[in-house]
Scaffold this active site. Structure first.
Site, mmCIF file in Angstrom:
data_model
loop_
_atom_site.group_PDB
_atom_site.id
_atom_site.type_symbol
_atom_site.label_atom_id
_atom_site.label_comp_id
_atom_site.label_asym_id
_atom_site.label_seq_id
_atom_site.Cartn_x
_atom_site.Cartn_y
_atom_site.Cartn_z
ATOM 1 N N ARG A 70 14.365 45.482 45.939
ATOM 2 C CA ARG A 70 13.622 46.496 46.704
ATOM 3 C C ARG A 70 13.317 47.737 45.856
ATOM 4 O O ARG A 70 12.575 48.609 46.275
ATOM 5 C CB ARG A 70 14.452 46.849 47.953
ATOM 6 N N LYS A 71 13.869 47.802 44.641
ATOM 7 C CA LYS A 71 13.595 48.951 43.762
ATOM 8 C C LYS A 71 12.411 48.618 42.839
ATOM 9 O O LYS A 71 11.896 47.510 42.891
ATOM 10 C CB LYS A 71 14.845 49.307 42.954
ATOM 11 N N VAL A 72 12.044 49.548 41.960
ATOM 12 C CA VAL A 72 10.797 49.325 41.201
ATOM 13 C C VAL A 72 10.907 48.253 40.118
ATOM 14 O O VAL A 72 9.916 47.623 39.775
ATOM 15 C CB VAL A 72 10.228 50.621 40.571
#
Ligand SMILES: *Cc1c(COP(=O)(O)O)cnc(C)c1O
Length: 392
Positions: free
Chosen positions: A186-188
């Site tokens: 869910r992070k970049v």
């Protein structure tokens, strides 16, 4: 009609090939790929030391231990964050002390920190929520006045930047004492699961390396490379918080992509800002002049007369997935017991943000037509006309 998701990791044959290389090498955990990933990550954020671990929650746990947080201590942070921020504090037997967020953002309100400090305060954990840098200038100055270490929960902030003494610097240098990153999908950028600790303090870094590997006195790399027999010892309690070499190899590929990923995310965010700025019913995210977000998430605050669930359903019906904004830890069952946390001030802004904010789709592979589709769906879903209909 196909649904536009909220997020999507950028992964392809490059990552597949990297993992293949590791598997066939025969060294699959905390080996050369982890060492290389650490070096490249440190280089990217401008840190002296970077230590890879299994995820950001374990990174936060080790960071808190390193600055000496222990049973009965207090750690100042926000309730308006992912639950892991406070859970890591409780793993140390310490008590999270929640202060409210700013009125025009989702980060800790620096004005409220000082009133929360007691003789038991052993650390401040500030969160760069949704990738937006928090006001480190003020937080670090307050902490310095009281000799309290600052741990940055940079889970969402890989590649975010802050203007520091006239220069743009990456979050994670770090500007506090230790920064903790996440590589959850869910992070970049992602390694499946994964985390990183950065610091300028060599003693902290030494501790991280000891504790992530069961507190073992010699590393596998040292033992493997030695011409003499070495017996390891375990001088203190450690953990298994290792990152595998498969994960690190993926992380190295992700780091190569990161500048392009962030450039594209910033493009989409500025498009949203431009197109939605005329909508009276939503408040757009505020990027201070001294901050550059990586736009891990683009969060809208809906006018109070709009119902969050209705707007989200309306968007879903138009093919646009959303998520509600960040939660509040103090409202969760795991924090219902007295003594599990302390609340100093009203958490009014935090509660309002949870009730009224929604996260729009934002990922590097979005086409221009996807972005337009989201903008049009938002414009249609938040119109006051609809709100009145719903009320009526
Ligand atoms: C995702 C996240 C974490 C936890 O990261 P993991 O790598 O899943 O352990 C912690 N804090 C914040 C603010 C996060 O968004």
């Amino acid at each position: 009609m196909s649904q536009i998701p909220v997020a999507k990791p950028v992964l392809d044959e490059h990552e597949v090939e990297a993992v293949r290389r590791v598997i066939l090498s025969g060294w699959v955990t905390q080996g050369p790929e982890v060492a290389a990933f650490e070096e490249e990550f440190a280089d990217f954020v401008g840190a002296r030391h970077a230590c890879a671990v299994s995820n950001c929650t374990t990174a936060l746990h080790l960071a808190l231990k390193a600055v000496g947080v222990d049973a009965g201590d207090e750690v100042i942070t926000v309730s308006h964050t992912f639950i892991a921020t406070a859970n890591a504090i409780r793993y140390c037997g310490a008590v999270p002390v929640f202060v409210d967020i700013e009125k025009d953002g989702y980060n800790i309100d620096p004005d409220l920190i000082e009133a929360a400090i007691t003789p038991r305060t052993k650390a401040i954990v500030c969160v760069h929520q949704l990738g937006m840098p928090c006001d480190l200038h003020r937080i670090v100055a307050i902490a310095a006045r009281h000799s309290i270490p600052v741990i940055e929960d940079a889970a969402c902030a890989t590649g975010s930047e802050i203007l520091w003494k006239g220069r743009w610097e990456k979050i994670g240098k770090p500007h506090g004492d230790i920064a903790c990153f996440s590589f959850h999908p869910r992070k970049v950028v992602t390694t499946g699961d994964g985390g990183m600790l950065t610091t300028a303090n060599p003693e902290y870094d030494r501790k991280f390396r000891l504790w992530r590997q069961h507190g073992m006195s010699v590393t596998d790399a040292v033992r493997h490379g030695s011409k003499q027999v070495i017996f390891e010892s375990y001088p203190e309690l450690g953990y298994n918080y290792r990152m595998t070499d498969m994960q690190a190899a993926v992380g190295r590929e992700q780091l190569k992509r990161l500048p392009a990923i962030i450039a594209r995310r910033r493009e989409i965010a500025s498009h949203y800002t431009e197109k939605l700025s005329s909508a009276a019913d939503v408040e757009l995210p505020n990027e201070p002049t001294w901050a550059r977000s990586n736009w891990q998430s683009f969060c809208l605050k809906l006018a109070s007369y709009l119902d969050q669930r209705d707007v989200m359903q309306e968007l879903l019906d138009r093919g646009v997935s959303t998520r509600r904004g960040i939660m509040n830890i103090h409202l969760e069952g795991a924090y219902s017991e007295p003594g599990s946390h302390r609340v100093v001030t009203s958490l009014q802004q935090s509660v309002a943000a949870q009730q009224h904010s929604i996260i729009l789709p934002l990922f590097a592979q979005m086409e221009g037509s996807d972005v337009t589709c989201v903008v049009e769906a938002v414009q249609a879903s938040v119109s006051p006309h609809l709100a009145i209909e719903r009320v009526g």
